[in-house]
Design an enzyme around this catalytic site. Structure first.
Site, PDB file in Angstrom:
ATOM      1  N   LEU A  47      41.284 -31.276 -17.655  1.00  0.00           N
ATOM      2  CA  LEU A  47      39.916 -31.011 -17.273  1.00  0.00           C
ATOM      3  C   LEU A  47      38.890 -32.432 -17.556  1.00  0.00           C
ATOM      4  O   LEU A  47      38.142 -32.784 -16.763  1.00  0.00           O
ATOM      5  CB  LEU A  47      39.340 -29.788 -17.898  1.00  0.00           C
ATOM      6  CG  LEU A  47      38.134 -29.261 -17.427  1.00  0.00           C
ATOM      7  CD1 LEU A  47      38.032 -28.703 -16.225  1.00  0.00           C
ATOM      8  CD2 LEU A  47      37.482 -28.584 -18.400  1.00  0.00           C
ATOM      9  N   GLU A 107      48.567 -39.395 -17.187  1.00  0.00           N
ATOM     10  CA  GLU A 107      48.811 -38.346 -17.873  1.00  0.00           C
ATOM     11  C   GLU A 107      50.233 -38.258 -17.754  1.00  0.00           C
ATOM     12  O   GLU A 107      51.049 -38.609 -16.927  1.00  0.00           O
ATOM     13  CB  GLU A 107      48.315 -37.299 -16.522  1.00  0.00           C
ATOM     14  CG  GLU A 107      48.672 -35.707 -16.867  1.00  0.00           C
ATOM     15  CD  GLU A 107      48.614 -35.143 -18.169  1.00  0.00           C
ATOM     16  OE1 GLU A 107      47.577 -35.077 -18.585  1.00  0.00           O
ATOM     17  OE2 GLU A 107      49.628 -34.829 -18.718  1.00  0.00           O
ATOM     18  N   GLN A 161      40.973 -22.964 -14.821  1.00  0.00           N
ATOM     19  CA  GLN A 161      40.883 -24.286 -15.114  1.00  0.00           C
ATOM     20  C   GLN A 161      42.216 -24.775 -14.213  1.00  0.00           C
ATOM     21  O   GLN A 161      42.212 -26.154 -13.753  1.00  0.00           O
ATOM     22  CB  GLN A 161      41.398 -24.463 -16.720  1.00  0.00           C
ATOM     23  CG  GLN A 161      41.153 -25.905 -16.868  1.00  0.00           C
ATOM     24  CD  GLN A 161      41.350 -26.056 -18.388  1.00  0.00           C
ATOM     25  OE1 GLN A 161      40.762 -25.270 -19.215  1.00  0.00           O
ATOM     26  NE2 GLN A 161      41.807 -26.893 -18.990  1.00  0.00           N
ATOM     27  N   LEU A 190      50.937 -42.506 -22.800  1.00  0.00           N
ATOM     28  CA  LEU A 190      50.146 -43.676 -23.510  1.00  0.00           C
ATOM     29  C   LEU A 190      51.135 -43.410 -24.675  1.00  0.00           C
ATOM     30  O   LEU A 190      51.220 -42.458 -25.442  1.00  0.00           O
ATOM     31  CB  LEU A 190      48.954 -43.497 -23.915  1.00  0.00           C
ATOM     32  CG  LEU A 190      48.368 -44.677 -24.715  1.00  0.00           C
ATOM     33  CD1 LEU A 190      47.751 -45.782 -23.990  1.00  0.00           C
ATOM     34  CD2 LEU A 190      47.126 -44.015 -25.448  1.00  0.00           C
ATOM     35  N   TYR A 215      41.359  -6.939 -27.192  1.00  0.00           N
ATOM     36  CA  TYR A 215      41.781  -7.327 -28.669  1.00  0.00           C
ATOM     37  C   TYR A 215      42.420  -6.017 -29.340  1.00  0.00           C
ATOM     38  O   TYR A 215      42.025  -5.046 -29.527  1.00  0.00           O
ATOM     39  CB  TYR A 215      40.567  -7.423 -29.644  1.00  0.00           C
ATOM     40  CG  TYR A 215      39.881  -8.698 -29.127  1.00  0.00           C
ATOM     41  CD1 TYR A 215      40.210  -9.915 -29.794  1.00  0.00           C
ATOM     42  CD2 TYR A 215      38.674  -8.589 -28.184  1.00  0.00           C
ATOM     43  CE1 TYR A 215      39.445 -11.252 -28.962  1.00  0.00           C
ATOM     44  CE2 TYR A 215      37.915  -9.653 -28.057  1.00  0.00           C
ATOM     45  CZ  TYR A 215      38.338 -11.038 -28.287  1.00  0.00           C
ATOM     46  OH  TYR A 215      37.772 -12.231 -27.860  1.00  0.00           O
ATOM     47  N   ASP A 262      38.485 -31.901 -25.696  1.00  0.00           N
ATOM     48  CA  ASP A 262      39.403 -31.339 -26.673  1.00  0.00           C
ATOM     49  C   ASP A 262      39.955 -32.466 -27.937  1.00  0.00           C
ATOM     50  O   ASP A 262      40.212 -31.984 -28.976  1.00  0.00           O
ATOM     51  CB  ASP A 262      40.630 -30.508 -26.514  1.00  0.00           C
ATOM     52  CG  ASP A 262      40.209 -29.369 -26.115  1.00  0.00           C
ATOM     53  OD1 ASP A 262      39.084 -28.721 -25.771  1.00  0.00           O
ATOM     54  OD2 ASP A 262      41.128 -28.208 -25.951  1.00  0.00           O
TER      55      ASP A 262
HETATM   56  C1  LIG Z   1      43.587 -19.417 -24.382  1.00  0.00           C
HETATM   57  C2  LIG Z   1      42.518 -20.533 -24.023  1.00  0.00           C
HETATM   58  C3  LIG Z   1      41.322 -19.857 -23.395  1.00  0.00           C
HETATM   59  C4  LIG Z   1      40.326 -20.892 -23.122  1.00  0.00           C
HETATM   60  N1  LIG Z   1      38.992 -20.630 -22.530  1.00  0.00           N
HETATM   61  C5  LIG Z   1      38.227 -21.108 -22.274  1.00  0.00           C
HETATM   62  C6  LIG Z   1      36.875 -20.909 -21.515  1.00  0.00           C
HETATM   63  O1  LIG Z   1      36.684 -19.647 -20.990  1.00  0.00           O
HETATM   64  N2  LIG Z   1      36.141 -21.715 -21.238  1.00  0.00           N
HETATM   65  C7  LIG Z   1      36.262 -23.040 -21.491  1.00  0.00           C
HETATM   66  O2  LIG Z   1      35.228 -23.820 -21.184  1.00  0.00           O
HETATM   67  N3  LIG Z   1      37.205 -23.433 -22.235  1.00  0.00           N
HETATM   68  C8  LIG Z   1      38.030 -22.620 -22.590  1.00  0.00           C
HETATM   69  N4  LIG Z   1      39.124 -23.171 -23.276  1.00  0.00           N
HETATM   70  C9  LIG Z   1      39.315 -24.281 -23.737  1.00  0.00           C
HETATM   71  C10 LIG Z   1      39.673 -25.484 -22.648  1.00  0.00           C
HETATM   72  O3  LIG Z   1      41.008 -25.047 -21.910  1.00  0.00           O
HETATM   73  C11 LIG Z   1      39.767 -26.790 -23.426  1.00  0.00           C
HETATM   74  O4  LIG Z   1      38.816 -26.940 -23.807  1.00  0.00           O
HETATM   75  C12 LIG Z   1      40.273 -27.859 -22.133  1.00  0.00           C
HETATM   76  O5  LIG Z   1      41.456 -27.769 -21.687  1.00  0.00           O
HETATM   77  C13 LIG Z   1      39.954 -29.437 -22.580  1.00  0.00           C
HETATM   78  O6  LIG Z   1      40.552 -30.193 -21.697  1.00  0.00           O
HETATM   79  P1  LIG Z   1      40.945 -31.573 -22.133  1.00  0.00           P
HETATM   80  O7  LIG Z   1      41.076 -32.396 -20.926  1.00  0.00           O
HETATM   81  O8  LIG Z   1      40.106 -32.330 -22.981  1.00  0.00           O
HETATM   82  O9  LIG Z   1      42.267 -31.457 -22.795  1.00  0.00           O
HETATM   83  P2  LIG Z   1      43.760 -30.835 -22.066  1.00  0.00           P
HETATM   84  O10 LIG Z   1      43.292 -29.912 -21.323  1.00  0.00           O
HETATM   85  O11 LIG Z   1      44.342 -30.469 -23.434  1.00  0.00           O
HETATM   86  O12 LIG Z   1      44.378 -32.123 -21.522  1.00  0.00           O
HETATM   87  C14 LIG Z   1      44.643 -33.218 -22.329  1.00  0.00           C
HETATM   88  C15 LIG Z   1      45.702 -33.810 -21.253  1.00  0.00           C
HETATM   89  O13 LIG Z   1      46.030 -35.237 -22.045  1.00  0.00           O
HETATM   90  C16 LIG Z   1      47.640 -35.230 -22.072  1.00  0.00           C
HETATM   91  N5  LIG Z   1      47.847 -36.125 -22.725  1.00  0.00           N
HETATM   92  C17 LIG Z   1      48.130 -36.085 -24.138  1.00  0.00           C
HETATM   93  N6  LIG Z   1      48.672 -37.090 -24.845  1.00  0.00           N
HETATM   94  C18 LIG Z   1      48.942 -38.012 -23.991  1.00  0.00           C
HETATM   95  C19 LIG Z   1      49.538 -39.289 -23.762  1.00  0.00           C
HETATM   96  N7  LIG Z   1      49.983 -39.978 -24.856  1.00  0.00           N
HETATM   97  N8  LIG Z   1      49.536 -39.810 -22.710  1.00  0.00           N
HETATM   98  C20 LIG Z   1      49.100 -39.274 -21.295  1.00  0.00           C
HETATM   99  N9  LIG Z   1      48.562 -38.004 -21.383  1.00  0.00           N
HETATM  100  C21 LIG Z   1      48.556 -37.509 -22.642  1.00  0.00           C
HETATM  101  C22 LIG Z   1      48.263 -34.080 -21.813  1.00  0.00           C
HETATM  102  O14 LIG Z   1      49.205 -33.722 -21.248  1.00  0.00           O
HETATM  103  C23 LIG Z   1      46.862 -33.004 -21.161  1.00  0.00           C
HETATM  104  O15 LIG Z   1      47.212 -32.920 -19.776  1.00  0.00           O
HETATM  105  C24 LIG Z   1      40.319 -22.227 -23.846  1.00  0.00           C
HETATM  106  C25 LIG Z   1      41.571 -22.690 -24.267  1.00  0.00           C
HETATM  107  C26 LIG Z   1      42.550 -21.917 -24.564  1.00  0.00           C
HETATM  108  C27 LIG Z   1      43.756 -22.348 -25.066  1.00  0.00           C
END
Ligand SMILES: Cc1cc2nc3c(=O)[nH]c(=O)nc-3n(C[C@H](O)[C@H](O)[C@H](O)COP(=O)(O)OP(=O)(O)OC[C@H]3O[C@@H](n4cnc5c(N)ncnc54)[C@H](O)[C@@H]3O)c2cc1C
Length: 546
Positions: free
Chosen positions: A13, A33, A113, A137, A216, A306
């Site tokens: 995201l 990715e 998402q 990476l 819950y 994250d």
């Molecule tokens: C059960 C659950 C419910 C949630 N509900 C909500 C909600 O309702 N609302 C909300 O806002 N948020 C929610 N979240 C949180 C939200 O899903 C995360 O905050 C969001 O996915 C963060 O996005 P991101 O891109 O930072 O990380 P990620 O989605 O984790 O993406 C990181 C990406 O980096 C890639 N990556 C990692 N290391 C490497 C590497 N070395 N080389 C290349 N690629 C790599 C991974 O494969 C991954 O695709 C929820 C999370 C969970 C688990």
């Protein structure tokens, strides 16, 4: 060695949002990715109003509105019970986002998402970002002028090196980049591992017709959660487990089926689903925790999403906070890479975003606790709308003192420095626009009707610096319908304010200010331009962009 102005690690995201927002500002990043595609799990279920403002300005409102809405749109009930056959101990409605009337040009959208990410991916591609899925990476080195990244093509096994001026680590909560940089985290509360067990079952009888979004449950173990997956009959059971052993080993098909039946409290027909078609693994694990990285910047590397913070899911803010990170870092990076701002502007990213993440982390943890204990969302002191729109961002990129992370109630936003500009409708040459739209192309100097001297000074200062900036007066360049904007923004006589490209007010004029001196000083300070020295640097920067 291949070069790119900005390398984004992670095509989730936040990585994809950063790519869209950077490419929209004329800098084509490379996204790597490691997975072959975007997320298969819904994870985040909704885009809050601030995310929709950001995506709207990036031209995504139509595509997102046309995307399938989350099944949770129609289900708002949150219950607590031992299992689905036991008496319900508490029943509450998911807290509504609040009354938006007149506060924003956008509306929150319940889209999962895994539906949002492909939309972002397509928009990033259209805007000229380079996207390499299936590329990991492996490692990085950095020096004063950039980052050397080691990349692996996971299909062919081929490794290569790539040089980037900056790296945005949007690589998720385990963030190999954050780990490699040795950046610790500030954690609150206890972290717990959960395993997701997706299944199909008709639970309408057990739920007695209620449109339950989230339950819950006390079984198979306390703090189990049950939520809908992507339609009326698909569900995901989230079971806490001892993370010492890999979830895939512990949660065999038999154990998954047993866990689901225990949670339901009945021997209902259940079909276990695989989230990864073609793969035998049924389950995926995730960690419920609450932490914020101690640093958001290490040299040429910036953490976002994250990788920088993890929030409890109950607030629905984890991903949305990451979208705000992307928005904040993208306009700054675009100006730095294009040689229009000094590198020190990027220091403001941590100063502005980390305190917001700390406040949001605490808010989500409290909300998680309140829901788990059966209190629902009642005890929250701040409403979700104010959490989404009212967060302050202060640093040297705002010409006024203040505290990042403080929250102004959404209905009281008026255009103070360090806050998102209040929304008001104006009529421009092409029809009605929001005050937030004024900075779609860059900075915006907005003056009251008699503030022509500010408009002239802003245009001259921008031209001299090659900065993207629009300037105009209420009721001249932009018609102030019913005088609402002047009243809301408290702009009268010769007064003026300056909006940053992210819609934050970074300065307001004061009585006696000399426009010809004040505006150049404000722009140079906000953009850390004293760090900009050589013309050759600018030439090199210009070659990196379109
Ligand atoms: C059960 C659950 C419910 C949630 N509900 C909500 C909600 O309702 N609302 C909300 O806002 N948020 C929610 N979240 C949180 C939200 O899903 C995360 O905050 C969001 O996915 C963060 O996005 P991101 O891109 O930072 O990380 P990620 O989605 O984790 O993406 C990181 C990406 O980096 C890639 N990556 C990692 N290391 C490497 C590497 N070395 N080389 C290349 N690629 C790599 C991974 O494969 C991954 O695709 C929820 C999370 C969970 C688990």
């Amino acid at each position: 060695m291949t070069e790119t102005p900005v390398l984004i690690c992670g095509g989730g995201l936040v990585g994809l949002s950063t790519a869209v927002l950077l490419a929209g500002r004329g800098v084509r990043p490379l996204v790597v990715e490691r997975h072959p595609g975007t997320s298969l799990l819904p994870k985040g279920r909704g885009l809050n109003v601030r995310s929709m403002e950001i995506y709207g300005a990036a031209g995504l409102a139509g595509a997102l509105a046309a995307a399938p809405q989350s099944v949770l749109t129609r289900c708002t009930e949150v219950i607590r019970a031992r299992d689905l056959c036991a008496p319900v101990e508490s029943r509450s409605a998911r807290q509504a986002p609040g009354n938006l009337a007149g506060l924003s040009p956008a509306k929150p959208l319940m889209v999962d998402q895994n539906v949002v990410e492909p939309v972002l991916r397509e928009r990033a591609r259209q805007l000229g970002a380079q996207l390499e899925f299936g590329t990991e990476l492996l490692g990085l080195d950095q020096d004063a002028s950039g980052v050397t990244a080691r990349l692996l093509d996971r299909d062919s096994g081929r490794e290569r090196e790539l040089r980037a001026r900056y790296l945005v680590a949007a690589d998720g909560h385990r963030s190999p980049v954050r780990e490699a940089l040795g950046i610790g985290v500030d954690r609150i509360g206890r972290s717990r591992q959960f395993v997701n067990i997706p299944f199909r079952a008709d639970l309408s009888g057990l739920l007695a017709g209620h449109r339950t979004a989230l339950a819950y449950l006390g079984r198979p173990v306390p703090d189990t959660m049950l939520t809908r997956l992507d339609n009326e009959e698909t569900w995901v059971l989230m079971v806490p487990f001892d993370g010492a052993t890999a979830a895939e080993e512990v949660f065999t098909r038999e154990r998954c089926a047993h866990s689901v039946r225990a949670a339901l409290g009945a021997d209902v027909d259940v079909e276990l689903l695989s989230l990864n078609p073609g793969e035998p693994t049924l389950v995926q694990s995730w960690e419920l925790s609450s932490w914020v990285a101690r640093r958001y910047r290490a040299g040429r590397v910036l953490l976002a999403g994250d990788a920088a913070h993890v929030m409890a899911p109950a607030g629905g803010l984890g991903g949305n906070t990451g979208v705000q990170d992307a928005h904040n870092v993208a306009w700054k990076l675009s100006l730095v890479v294009r040689g229009l701002a000094g590198d020190a502007l990027l220091d403001s990213y941590e100063l502005e975003r980390r305190p917001v993440a700390l406040v949001t982390r605490d808010y989500c943890a409290q909300r998680q606790e309140s829901r788990t204990s059966g209190d629902g969302d009642r005890s929250m002191a701040v409403d979700p709308l104010s959490m989404s729109l009212g967060y302050h961002q202060f640093s040297a990129a705002v010409r006024a003192p203040g505290t990042s992370g403080a929250i102004t109630p959404a209905s009281e936003l008026w255009g103070a420095p360090g806050t998102r500009v209040a929304h008001a409708v104006l009529r421009g040459r092409d029809g009605e626009i929001s005050t937030l739209d004024l900075c779609a192309g860059g900075f915006c100097l907005l003056a009251a009707a008699d503030g022509e001297k500010w408009v002239r000074a802003a245009r001259a200062a921008a031209e001299e610096r090659g900065l993207p900036l629009s300037a105009g007066r209420l009721d001249k360049e932009w018609e102030d319908i019913g005088g609402v904007a002047a009243a809301t923004l408290r702009l009268s006589g010769e007064q003026a304010l300056l909006l940053r490209p992210d819609g934050y007010v970074c300065w307001r004029s004061e009585e006696g200010d000399d426009p010809g001196r004040a505006l150049p000083e404000v722009l140079d300070t906000v953009l850390a331009r004293e760090g900009l020295v050589t013309a050759s640097h600018n030439e090199r920067s210009a070659s990196d962009v379109r």
